[in-house]
Motif scaffolding. Sequence first.
Motif, mmCIF file in Angstrom:
data_model
loop_
_atom_site.group_PDB
_atom_site.id
_atom_site.type_symbol
_atom_site.label_atom_id
_atom_site.label_comp_id
_atom_site.label_asym_id
_atom_site.label_seq_id
_atom_site.Cartn_x
_atom_site.Cartn_y
_atom_site.Cartn_z
ATOM 1 N N ASP A 243 0.802 -1.230 0.000
ATOM 2 C CA ASP A 243 0.000 0.000 0.000
ATOM 3 C C ASP A 243 0.835 1.281 0.000
ATOM 4 O O ASP A 243 0.281 2.372 -0.001
ATOM 5 N N VAL A 244 2.130 1.148 0.016
ATOM 6 C CA VAL A 244 2.973 2.345 0.100
ATOM 7 C C VAL A 244 2.874 3.168 -1.197
ATOM 8 O O VAL A 244 2.818 2.609 -2.294
ATOM 9 N N TYR A 245 2.776 4.463 -1.042
ATOM 10 C CA TYR A 245 2.771 5.309 -2.246
ATOM 11 C C TYR A 245 3.639 6.557 -2.074
ATOM 12 O O TYR A 245 3.800 7.344 -2.992
ATOM 13 N N ASP A 246 4.201 6.768 -0.903
ATOM 14 C CA ASP A 246 5.073 7.923 -0.667
ATOM 15 C C ASP A 246 6.378 7.724 -1.452
ATOM 16 O O ASP A 246 7.137 6.794 -1.168
ATOM 17 N N PRO A 247 6.653 8.568 -2.428
ATOM 18 C CA PRO A 247 7.843 8.364 -3.265
ATOM 19 C C PRO A 247 9.142 8.383 -2.471
ATOM 20 O O PRO A 247 10.091 7.685 -2.816
ATOM 21 N N ARG A 248 9.169 9.158 -1.401
ATOM 22 C CA ARG A 248 10.404 9.232 -0.618
ATOM 23 C C ARG A 248 10.658 7.907 0.096
ATOM 24 O O ARG A 248 11.792 7.469 0.223
ATOM 25 N N LYS A 249 9.589 7.281 0.569
ATOM 26 C CA LYS A 249 9.761 5.981 1.235
ATOM 27 C C LYS A 249 10.196 4.928 0.219
ATOM 28 O O LYS A 249 11.018 4.073 0.515
ATOM 29 N N ILE A 250 9.618 5.010 -0.963
ATOM 30 C CA ILE A 250 9.926 3.993 -1.980
ATOM 31 C C ILE A 250 11.373 4.102 -2.448
ATOM 32 O O ILE A 250 12.125 3.137 -2.419
ATOM 33 N N ILE A 251 11.774 5.299 -2.836
ATOM 34 C CA ILE A 251 13.105 5.423 -3.448
ATOM 35 C C ILE A 251 14.239 5.235 -2.451
ATOM 36 O O ILE A 251 15.341 4.822 -2.824
ATOM 37 N N THR A 252 13.969 5.499 -1.173
ATOM 38 C CA THR A 252 15.044 5.303 -0.188
ATOM 39 C C THR A 252 15.027 3.895 0.414
ATOM 40 O O THR A 252 15.897 3.561 1.216
ATOM 41 N N ALA A 253 14.057 3.086 -0.002
ATOM 42 C CA ALA A 253 13.935 1.747 0.600
ATOM 43 C C ALA A 253 15.150 0.873 0.315
ATOM 44 O O ALA A 253 15.417 -0.078 1.045
ATOM 45 N N GLY A 254 15.908 1.168 -0.733
ATOM 46 C CA GLY A 254 17.086 0.341 -1.038
ATOM 47 C C GLY A 254 18.385 0.905 -0.491
ATOM 48 O O GLY A 254 19.453 0.302 -0.669
ATOM 49 N N CYS A 255 18.309 2.045 0.171
ATOM 50 C CA CYS A 255 19.548 2.737 0.558
ATOM 51 C C CYS A 255 20.315 2.075 1.701
ATOM 52 O O CYS A 255 21.533 2.188 1.774
ATOM 53 N N ASN A 256 19.603 1.339 2.592
ATOM 54 C CA ASN A 256 20.316 0.646 3.679
ATOM 55 C C ASN A 256 21.274 -0.398 3.124
ATOM 56 O O ASN A 256 22.395 -0.540 3.598
ATOM 57 N N SER A 257 20.818 -1.109 2.120
ATOM 58 C CA SER A 257 21.680 -2.137 1.521
ATOM 59 C C SER A 257 22.885 -1.504 0.845
ATOM 60 O O SER A 257 23.981 -2.048 0.870
ATOM 61 N N MET A 258 22.667 -0.345 0.217
ATOM 62 C CA MET A 258 23.791 0.351 -0.403
ATOM 63 C C MET A 258 24.831 0.727 0.646
ATOM 64 O O MET A 258 26.024 0.573 0.433
ATOM 65 N N GLN A 259 24.332 1.201 1.784
ATOM 66 C CA GLN A 259 25.246 1.581 2.880
ATOM 67 C C GLN A 259 26.135 0.411 3.282
ATOM 68 O O GLN A 259 27.334 0.568 3.485
ATOM 69 N N GLU A 260 25.514 -0.767 3.385
ATOM 70 C CA GLU A 260 26.280 -1.955 3.787
ATOM 71 C C GLU A 260 27.363 -2.281 2.763
ATOM 72 O O GLU A 260 28.483 -2.617 3.115
ATOM 73 N N VAL A 261 27.013 -2.163 1.493
ATOM 74 C CA VAL A 261 27.984 -2.455 0.431
ATOM 75 C C VAL A 261 29.146 -1.459 0.497
ATOM 76 O O VAL A 261 30.322 -1.835 0.416
ATOM 77 N N ILE A 262 28.819 -0.195 0.678
ATOM 78 C CA ILE A 262 29.844 0.859 0.742
ATOM 79 C C ILE A 262 30.792 0.595 1.919
ATOM 80 O O ILE A 262 32.015 0.611 1.773
ATOM 81 N N ARG A 263 30.180 0.321 3.084
ATOM 82 C CA ARG A 263 30.961 0.055 4.293
ATOM 83 C C ARG A 263 31.906 -1.123 4.073
ATOM 84 O O ARG A 263 33.084 -1.071 4.406
ATOM 85 N N HIS A 264 31.361 -2.166 3.472
ATOM 86 C CA HIS A 264 32.157 -3.369 3.217
ATOM 87 C C HIS A 264 33.377 -3.053 2.346
ATOM 88 O O HIS A 264 34.503 -3.408 2.680
ATOM 89 N N TYR A 265 33.145 -2.362 1.245
ATOM 90 C CA TYR A 265 34.252 -2.111 0.324
ATOM 91 C C TYR A 265 35.286 -1.156 0.897
ATOM 92 O O TYR A 265 36.484 -1.317 0.655
ATOM 93 N N ILE A 266 34.835 -0.176 1.653
ATOM 94 C CA ILE A 266 35.801 0.760 2.248
ATOM 95 C C ILE A 266 36.752 -0.005 3.172
ATOM 96 O O ILE A 266 37.956 0.247 3.190
#
Length: 281
Positions: A243-266
């Motif tokens: 039921d989610v329709y807030d664009p900000r919630k949708i587009i940032t929903a993948g950002c936690n995983s990106m953070q983990e990848v960034i942390r790992h590579y650094i």
Amino acid sequence: MKNKIIQDALINNYAIPQFNINNLEWIKTILSECNNLNSPVILGVSTSAAKYMCGYKNVVNMVNNIKEYLNIKIPTIIHLDHATTYEECVSAIDAGFDSVMIDASSSLLTDNIKLTNQVCNYAHKHNVLVEAEIGHISEDININCTSVEDANNFYKQTDIDLLAAAVGTAHGCYNVKPHIQYDLITKIKESTNLPLVLHGGSGLSDECLKKCIKNGINKINFNTELQLAWSKELKSYLKENKDVYDPRKIITAGCNSMQEVIRHYIKILGSFDRYYETDNN
Ligand SMILES: [Zn+2]
């Protein structure tokens, strides 16, 4: 200053990550996470991503405004990735990019040298770094790897700051296990002493990345891995939140995983806790 970031990696044998950006959310996520870990970062911008983000000038303004807003203290480099023409490089430099890659690797070596020098002339007048490529970055090592002789000729005949050599990596996802030519990295490093760039870092094992750095790589490009992490998390979020329709919630929903990848590579690249005061951040 920009060169100081690269030189520090060269002297101290670590690699600076390049993470490619696509939009506001990616810039926010990458800058915040690198800042948390005190890692310098190169924000890679392909010519198509620059178009998507409404041009080079908008990219520079967006990055600078976000840095100011989020109080980002780490050294950052805005870098044009895989430009194929002089004009593209000039446009990015005029808009305020810190670094450009001219990729004339599909041309004859003499033409590659000529175009690269043209870009170096313009870039260095504006205190902008130049990365160039020789050989062709592809999984097919038999026909595409850079020869030490070509690398040395290129080094002697150009004024580049970073060299991307083809050593067995590829862009995108690996279909077969890559065969990295570690000895070739060492030999190219010995014959040029340039900071070497590894394209296609996504999908390589941690051991492989560490070995590449040990043998002379000082910048590693990651693009696909962030895209995969972001899209995977986003898809499962949408599945669970129908039921989610807030664009900000949708587009940032993948950002936690990106953070983990960034942390790992650094951590793998050894670029954390490198922050030093800069006058040109
Ligand atoms: Zn690349």
